[in-house]
Design a protein around this motif. Structure first.
Motif, PDB file in Angstrom:
ATOM      1  N   ARG A  89       7.823 -41.820 -11.712  1.00 37.54           N
ATOM      2  CA  ARG A  89       7.525 -42.958 -12.574  1.00 37.54           C
ATOM      3  C   ARG A  89       8.620 -43.175 -13.606  1.00 37.54           C
ATOM      4  NH1 ARG A  89       3.149 -39.786 -12.208  1.00 37.54           N
ATOM      5  NH2 ARG A  89       3.445 -38.928 -14.298  1.00 37.54           N
ATOM      6  N   ASP A  90       9.299 -42.082 -13.992  1.00 43.28           N
ATOM      7  CA  ASP A  90      10.315 -42.126 -15.033  1.00 43.28           C
ATOM      8  C   ASP A  90      11.669 -41.692 -14.479  1.00 43.28           C
ATOM      9  OD1 ASP A  90       8.452 -42.773 -17.217  1.00 43.28           O
ATOM     10  OD2 ASP A  90       7.665 -40.763 -16.831  1.00 43.28           O
ATOM     11  N   LEU A  91      12.696 -42.092 -15.193  1.00 45.27           N
ATOM     12  CA  LEU A  91      14.073 -41.938 -14.754  1.00 45.27           C
ATOM     13  C   LEU A  91      14.415 -40.527 -14.281  1.00 45.27           C
ATOM     14  CD1 LEU A  91      17.032 -43.038 -14.633  1.00 45.27           C
ATOM     15  CD2 LEU A  91      17.243 -42.307 -17.013  1.00 45.27           C
ATOM     16  N   ILE A  92      15.072 -40.455 -13.120  1.00 41.04           N
ATOM     17  CA  ILE A  92      15.676 -39.227 -12.616  1.00 41.04           C
ATOM     18  C   ILE A  92      17.172 -39.470 -12.500  1.00 41.04           C
ATOM     19  CG2 ILE A  92      15.915 -37.737 -10.585  1.00 41.04           C
ATOM     20  CD1 ILE A  92      12.925 -38.014 -10.139  1.00 41.04           C
ATOM     21  N   ALA A  93      17.959 -38.587 -13.099  1.00 38.61           N
ATOM     22  CA  ALA A  93      19.417 -38.736 -13.082  1.00 38.61           C
ATOM     23  C   ALA A  93      20.067 -37.381 -13.298  1.00 38.61           C
ATOM     24  CB  ALA A  93      19.876 -39.719 -14.163  1.00 38.61           C
ATOM     25  N   ALA A  94      21.292 -37.266 -12.802  1.00 37.93           N
ATOM     26  CA  ALA A  94      22.070 -36.040 -13.003  1.00 37.93           C
ATOM     27  C   ALA A  94      23.533 -36.383 -12.846  1.00 37.93           C
ATOM     28  CB  ALA A  94      21.666 -34.961 -12.005  1.00 37.93           C
ATOM     29  N   GLY A  95      24.328 -36.088 -13.885  1.00 35.47           N
ATOM     30  CA  GLY A  95      25.753 -36.328 -13.802  1.00 35.47           C
ATOM     31  C   GLY A  95      26.067 -37.769 -13.471  1.00 35.47           C
ATOM     32  N   ARG A  96      26.827 -37.960 -12.407  1.00 38.68           N
ATOM     33  CA  ARG A  96      27.267 -39.303 -12.037  1.00 38.68           C
ATOM     34  C   ARG A  96      26.225 -40.079 -11.250  1.00 38.68           C
ATOM     35  NH1 ARG A  96      29.390 -39.972  -6.864  1.00 38.68           N
ATOM     36  NH2 ARG A  96      31.117 -41.257  -7.586  1.00 38.68           N
ATOM     37  N   SER A  97      25.128 -39.453 -10.860  1.00 39.83           N
ATOM     38  CA  SER A  97      24.160 -40.091  -9.981  1.00 39.83           C
ATOM     39  C   SER A  97      22.849 -40.390 -10.689  1.00 39.83           C
ATOM     40  CB  SER A  97      23.879 -39.208  -8.753  1.00 39.83           C
ATOM     41  OG  SER A  97      25.020 -39.133  -7.925  1.00 39.83           O
ATOM     42  N   VAL A  98      22.276 -41.541 -10.353  1.00 45.14           N
ATOM     43  CA  VAL A  98      20.992 -41.940 -10.905  1.00 45.14           C
ATOM     44  C   VAL A  98      20.120 -42.451  -9.757  1.00 45.14           C
ATOM     45  CG1 VAL A  98      21.874 -44.259 -11.455  1.00 45.14           C
ATOM     46  CG2 VAL A  98      19.808 -43.428 -12.569  1.00 45.14           C
ATOM     47  N   LEU A  99      18.842 -42.093  -9.798  1.00 48.57           N
ATOM     48  CA  LEU A  99      17.882 -42.652  -8.853  1.00 48.57           C
ATOM     49  C   LEU A  99      17.607 -44.083  -9.301  1.00 48.57           C
ATOM     50  CD1 LEU A  99      15.941 -42.274  -6.450  1.00 48.57           C
ATOM     51  CD2 LEU A  99      14.218 -41.526  -8.100  1.00 48.57           C
ATOM     52  N   ALA A 100      18.235 -45.046  -8.639  1.00 48.37           N
ATOM     53  CA  ALA A 100      18.169 -46.444  -9.056  1.00 48.37           C
ATOM     54  C   ALA A 100      16.965 -47.168  -8.487  1.00 48.37           C
ATOM     55  CB  ALA A 100      19.439 -47.166  -8.640  1.00 48.37           C
ATOM     56  N   ALA A 101      16.402 -46.644  -7.418  1.00 50.68           N
ATOM     57  CA  ALA A 101      15.256 -47.287  -6.773  1.00 50.68           C
ATOM     58  C   ALA A 101      14.686 -46.320  -5.750  1.00 50.68           C
ATOM     59  CB  ALA A 101      15.679 -48.590  -6.085  1.00 50.68           C
ATOM     60  N   TYR A 102      13.508 -46.632  -5.259  1.00 53.09           N
ATOM     61  CA  TYR A 102      12.987 -45.975  -4.063  1.00 53.09           C
ATOM     62  C   TYR A 102      12.049 -46.948  -3.376  1.00 53.09           C
ATOM     63  CZ  TYR A 102       8.815 -44.787  -6.881  1.00 53.09           C
ATOM     64  OH  TYR A 102       7.703 -44.832  -7.678  1.00 53.09           O
ATOM     65  N   TYR A 103      11.787 -46.695  -2.109  1.00 53.62           N
ATOM     66  CA  TYR A 103      10.921 -47.602  -1.361  1.00 53.62           C
ATOM     67  C   TYR A 103      10.010 -46.821  -0.433  1.00 53.62           C
ATOM     68  CZ  TYR A 103      14.157 -47.038   2.618  1.00 53.62           C
ATOM     69  OH  TYR A 103      14.918 -46.527   3.642  1.00 53.62           O
ATOM     70  N   THR A 104       8.907 -47.440  -0.113  1.00 57.16           N
ATOM     71  CA  THR A 104       8.029 -46.990   0.954  1.00 57.16           C
ATOM     72  C   THR A 104       8.034 -48.081   2.022  1.00 57.16           C
ATOM     73  OG1 THR A 104       6.119 -47.976  -0.162  1.00 57.16           O
ATOM     74  CG2 THR A 104       6.578 -45.643  -0.593  1.00 57.16           C
ATOM     75  N   ALA A 105       7.521 -47.779   3.203  1.00 57.96           N
ATOM     76  CA  ALA A 105       7.492 -48.787   4.262  1.00 57.96           C
ATOM     77  C   ALA A 105       6.313 -48.542   5.182  1.00 57.96           C
ATOM     78  CB  ALA A 105       8.800 -48.776   5.059  1.00 57.96           C
ATOM     79  N   GLU A 106       5.765 -49.614   5.698  1.00 56.24           N
ATOM     80  CA  GLU A 106       4.674 -49.532   6.660  1.00 56.24           C
ATOM     81  C   GLU A 106       4.706 -50.757   7.567  1.00 56.24           C
ATOM     82  OE1 GLU A 106       1.066 -49.388   4.505  1.00 56.24           O
ATOM     83  OE2 GLU A 106       1.256 -51.395   3.665  1.00 56.24           O
ATOM     84  N   PRO A 107       4.143 -50.635   8.785  1.00 60.71           N
ATOM     85  CA  PRO A 107       4.153 -51.780   9.701  1.00 60.71           C
ATOM     86  C   PRO A 107       3.248 -52.901   9.213  1.00 60.71           C
ATOM     87  CG  PRO A 107       3.726 -49.715  10.871  1.00 60.71           C
ATOM     88  CD  PRO A 107       3.570 -49.433   9.413  1.00 60.71           C
ATOM     89  N   VAL A 108       3.725 -54.124   9.355  1.00 60.00           N
ATOM     90  CA  VAL A 108       2.919 -55.321   9.134  1.00 60.00           C
ATOM     91  C   VAL A 108       2.819 -56.026  10.479  1.00 60.00           C
ATOM     92  CG1 VAL A 108       2.778 -57.563   7.998  1.00 60.00           C
ATOM     93  CG2 VAL A 108       3.549 -55.553   6.711  1.00 60.00           C
ATOM     94  N   THR A 109       1.607 -56.166  10.987  1.00 58.41           N
ATOM     95  CA  THR A 109       1.384 -56.662  12.343  1.00 58.41           C
ATOM     96  C   THR A 109       1.690 -58.144  12.453  1.00 58.41           C
ATOM     97  OG1 THR A 109      -0.343 -55.010  12.666  1.00 58.41           O
ATOM     98  CG2 THR A 109      -0.318 -56.876  14.186  1.00 58.41           C
ATOM     99  N   ARG A 110       2.435 -58.495  13.488  1.00 63.45           N
ATOM    100  CA  ARG A 110       2.694 -59.894  13.819  1.00 63.45           C
ATOM    101  C   ARG A 110       1.823 -60.364  14.972  1.00 63.45           C
ATOM    102  NH1 ARG A 110       9.213 -61.167  13.870  1.00 63.45           N
ATOM    103  NH2 ARG A 110       9.479 -61.403  11.619  1.00 63.45           N
TER     104      ARG A 110
END
Length: 407
Positions: A89-110
């Motif tokens: 929920r809150d910022l994760i970072a270390a040195g030169r790298s930062v967790l800028a985003a994350y995603y989940t995914a699931e099928p959406v039926t057509r």
């Protein structure tokens, strides 16, 4: 766990013959997932409150345990961790790298026989240091510095690319293109975008049934891909050219292009007889040899080259109980020069430390968490909580997007 990786693992069993998958393909895909479950293969905050910060090099008294105790201080590289949060929920970072985003995914039926693997993003708000859900976008590429992002609207392939201000949540401008785009990636310096073009949605799925009767959505396979080429676009003015890339049997589904370290070439993963195969193209779309410092890299190990370019992050090398090690190689010779803790190396923190997925201690299934690891050391610093395995085969558990943070 990325469902595309599972299917590609199964495809590699028959890539040499390039034959169409037979009736047992669904069983092989599900078997790959079972093996990964058992063996454990993976795949800014100014006014923050309740932030758990980690000081690297503050180990527990020697108790035989591997973890480093979280401490409420910052080290010189500004390491911020939340080992109690998964997803964060809150910022994760270390040195030169930062967790800028994350995603989940699931099928959406057509239809009864077709679905689309659909992502939902949580983006870092650089003002509050929190991750906020933004379901407007089908694909997000965050620029170095984590202040802006290139985005695609829900319907893919998209005919325009938005440049999103992460602090305000507003699109500052749109870049219109003539061909449908399905994937985006920034150059190392953040000044250009490579936009991969597709004739149809790159994340199409179809329903498959195993011999046991289990039914699952899986990505379309057998060399099917509508990828047609790529744009190289200047971020400042949106100008650029499109280059065609011919279809091949070893290109399947979504295989987006990304820039080489120096930005002179692009590369993408290919499905073949070994993990991590990649193919390079010049900016006109012609196939060319890999650069000397990238020929030994793997397309499925996102950390790639160290900041100084002297080391290459490679894949899983060894496992023992609940401990994993990945290889570090000389990028020019391919010789292994060191090993580092972690099952999947995601981003470099500096020239000696990386962020990785590594399993949490304890029995049972593979339960990864983000950790900070150091070349030449066995200690791990937890950065996130454990990503609990999702029993639904078709879904993607939260997947991190790291970028370089800049002052």
């Amino acid at each position: 766990m990325n469902v595309d990786e599972l299917v590609r693992d199964a495809l590699r069993e028959q890539a040499a013959e390039q034959a169409a998958p037979g009736p047992g393909f669904a069983d092989r895909v599900l078997a790959v997932r079972r093996r990964r479950r058992v063996r454990g293969l993976a795949a800014v905050a100014a006014a923050m409150t309740a932030v758990v910060a980690v000081a690297v090099g503050v180990p527990l008294p020697d108790s035989g345990k591997e973890d480093v105790r979280p401490a409420s201080v910052l080290d010189g590289n500004g390491v911020l961790a939340h080992p109690d949060q998964s997803p964060p929920r809150d910022l994760i970072a270390a040195g030169r790298s930062v967790l800028a985003a994350y995603y989940t995914a699931e099928p959406v039926t057509r239809s009864d026989d077709e679905a689309v693997l659909t992502r939902t993003y949580r983006l870092l708000d650089p003002e509050t240091g929190t991750y906020e859900k933004d379901d407007r976008w089908s694909f997000v590429a965050v620029a170095p510095g984590a202040r802006t992002a290139a985005v695609l609207e829900r319907e893919l392939p998209a005919r325009r690319i938005g440049i999103l201000d992460l602090a305000t949540g507003r699109v500052d401008r749109w870049i219109t293109v003539d061909r449908g785009v399905g994937g985006l990636a920034y150059a190392h310096d953040g000044t250009r975008l490579v936009a991969t073009t597709y004739g149809e949605h790159p994340d199409l799925m179809e329903r498959m049934k195993s011999s046991s009767g289990a039914v699952a959505w899986v990505p379309q396979f057998g060399g099917h891909s509508s990828r047609s080429g790529f744009y190289v676009l200047d971020v400042a003015d949106g100008r650029g050219d499109w280059s065609p890339v011919a279809a091949r049997r070893d290109v399947s589904g979504r295989l987006d292009f990304a820039f080489s370290r120096d930005g002179r070439l692009v590369y993408s993963q290919v499905v073949g007889g070994e993990d991590g195969l990649q193919r390079f193209h010049d900016l006109a779309g012609n196939t060319v040899p890999a650069p000397a410092n990238e020929r030994h890299l793997r397309s499925d190990v996102s950390a790639r080259l160290s900041p100084d370019g002297k080391l290459a992050a490679l894949g899983l090398t060894a496992e023992a109980k609940d401990t994993s090690w990945s290889g570090i190689r000389d990028p020019y010779t391919g010789e292994e020069v060191a090993r580092v803790r972690g099952a999947h190396l995601l981003a470099w923190v500096d020239d000696r430390r990386l962020i990785a997925w590594e399993r949490a201690p304890g029995p049972g299934e593979y339960r990864p968490r983000l950790v900070l690891v150091t070349i030449g050391g066995e200690k791990v610093v937890p950065l996130s909580g454990v990503r609990e395995p999702d029993e639904a085969f078709e879904t993607v558990e939260w997947e991190p997007v790291f970028v370089e943070r800049r002052s």
